[in-house]
Design an enzyme around this catalytic site. Structure first.
Site, short mmCIF file in Angstrom:
data_model
loop_
_atom_site.label_atom_id
_atom_site.label_comp_id
_atom_site.label_asym_id
_atom_site.label_seq_id
_atom_site.Cartn_x
_atom_site.Cartn_y
_atom_site.Cartn_z
N LYS A 178 1.15 -1.17 0.18
CA LYS A 178 -0.04 0.33 -0.43
C LYS A 178 0.88 1.12 0.21
O LYS A 178 1.37 1.45 0.80
CB LYS A 178 -1.11 0.41 0.95
N THR A 211 -8.38 9.98 8.13
CA THR A 211 -8.02 8.22 7.52
C THR A 211 -7.90 7.66 8.79
O THR A 211 -7.31 6.42 7.89
CB THR A 211 -6.46 9.29 6.76
N GLY A 213 -8.14 4.71 10.54
CA GLY A 213 -9.51 3.14 10.04
C GLY A 213 -8.97 2.67 8.77
O GLY A 213 -9.47 1.50 8.24
N THR A 214 -8.07 3.13 8.21
CA THR A 214 -7.94 2.74 6.59
C THR A 214 -7.40 1.56 6.25
O THR A 214 -8.05 0.90 5.68
CB THR A 214 -7.21 3.90 5.38
N GLY A 215 -6.57 1.46 6.70
CA GLY A 215 -5.60 -0.26 6.57
C GLY A 215 -6.77 -0.94 7.39
O GLY A 215 -7.00 -2.45 6.68
N CYS A 216 -7.34 -0.97 8.28
CA CYS A 216 -8.62 -2.03 9.00
C CYS A 216 -9.73 -2.26 7.67
O CYS A 216 -10.05 -2.96 7.39
CB CYS A 216 -9.01 -1.28 10.01
#
Length: 271
Positions: A178, A211, A213-216
Site C-alpha cells: 500500500k 484517515t 482506520g484505512t488499513g483495517c
C-alpha cells in the site's frame, strides 16, 4: 417453513477501538456495508479516541482461540481477516488455529503504523513472518511494513514492485503493498503481486487528514469481497475503490484524526 437463505459471512480477528474508527468496529461496519454478516474474535481492548491510544489490554490467547472455535463450529465463514494481534502468544495461537481451516485469510500485518511507529515487538514480528504470513491468501502491508518485510527502502514505484516480489517469497499467495502513506505522485497507488504479474492499482488521492482506520477498512473490504465469491485481484480492486469512496466522506469528528465514512451513501446529502 421456508429454509433460511445462506448468507455470506466473514470473520475479523482484531482489536477493539473504543473511538470506533479502526479495528473490530471498522471491520464490522465494512462487512455490513458489503451485505456480509460479520463475526469477530477480539484480541485486545484499547482505550483510544481521535487523538491517540492511552491503554491497551490483551486478551489471553486461549480466549481468542475460544472465540474462533465458537464461531467456526457453528457458522460457515467464507473469509477471514486478521488485524492487530498485539503479541507473540496471540499471533502463535491464531496461526495455529488457522492452519486447521481452509478459509481464505487476508492478513493486515499491523506491525508498523503508516507514520513509521513500530506497534509490536521484534519477537512478535518474527513469529508473524514465520507462522501467519505464509498462510495469507492476500497480505496488505503498508510502506513501512513492506520495508521491514522486504529489507528494501521504498520511495519509488519500482521500489514498491521489488518489495512486493520479495515479500511474496515469504509465502503469501498475493501481496498488496500500500502506498497510502507515501507522498506524491504515489499517494493512492498500491502494487499487487501474486507470483505471476505485477499490477499497479491507482486511484485518486483524497485530500483529507481524517484517515483513521484505512488499513483495517481495506483488509476488511477485501475479505468481504472474497466472502462474496470474488476472485482475489477483483476483491482487492473493489476493496480499494470502497476505501477511496469512504475517504471522500471521512468524518471530521473529535479533535484529532477522524475515521473514514464507512456508510458513505448515507452521508452524501450531509454537510
Amino acid at each position: 417453513m421456508t429454509p433460511p437463505i445462506p448468507w455470506p459471512t466473514a470473520l475479523t480477528i482484531a482489536g477493539s477501538d473504543s473511538g470506533g474508527g479502526a479495528g473490530i468496529q471498522a471491520d464490522l461496519r465494512t462487512f455490513a456495508f458489503h451485505r456480509v454478516h460479520g463475526t469477530s474474535a477480539l484480541t485486545c481492548v484499547t482505550a483510544q479516541n481521535t487523538l491517540g491510544v492511552t491503554r491497551v489490554d490483551a486478551l489471553a490467547p486461549e480466549a481468542v482461540v475460544a472465540q474462533l472455535d465458537a464461531i467456526t463450529s457453528d457458522i460457515a465463514v467464507q473469509a477471514i481477516k486478521t488485524g492487530m494481534l498485539l503479541n507473540q502468544d496471540i499471533i502463535q495461537a491464531v496461526a495455529t488455529s488457522l492452519e486447521q481451516r481452509p478459509t481464505p485469510v487476508v492478513v493486515d500485518p499491523v506491525m508498523v503504523s503508516r507514520t513509521g511507529a513500530q506497534l509490536i515487538d521484534d519477537n512478535a514480528i518474527a513469529i508473524l513472518i514465520r507462522t501467519l504470513i505464509p498462510q495469507a491468501h492476500i497480505l496488505t502491508p503498508n510502506r513501512h511494513e513492506a520495508q521491514l518485510l522486504s529489507g528494501l527502502d521504498i520511495s519509488t514505484l519500482a521500489d514498491m514492485e521489488a518489495a512486493a516480489r520479495r515479500i511474496h517469497q515469504l509465502g503469501p499467495q498475493a501481496v498488496l503493498v500500500k502506498g497510502g502513506g507515501m507522498g506524491e505522485p504515489l499517494r493512492g497507488t498500491d502494487v499487487w503481486f501474486d507470483g505471476h504479474e505485477v499490477m499497479v492499482l491507482a486511484t485518486e488521492a483524497v485530500d483529507t487528514r481524517h484517515t483513521h482506520g484505512t488499513g483495517c477498512t481495506l483488509s476488511a473490504a477485501i475479505a468481504a469481497n472474497l466472502a462474496l465469491g470474488k476472485a482475489p485481484l477483483t476483491a482487492a480492486k473493489d476493496g480499494k475503490d470502497y476505501v477511496t469512496r469512504a475517504l471522500n466522506h471521512a468524518l471530521a469528528i473529535g479533535q484529532g484524526q477522524g475515521p473514514v465514512g464507512h456508510f458513505f451513501p448515507l452521508l452524501v446529502d450531509q454537510p
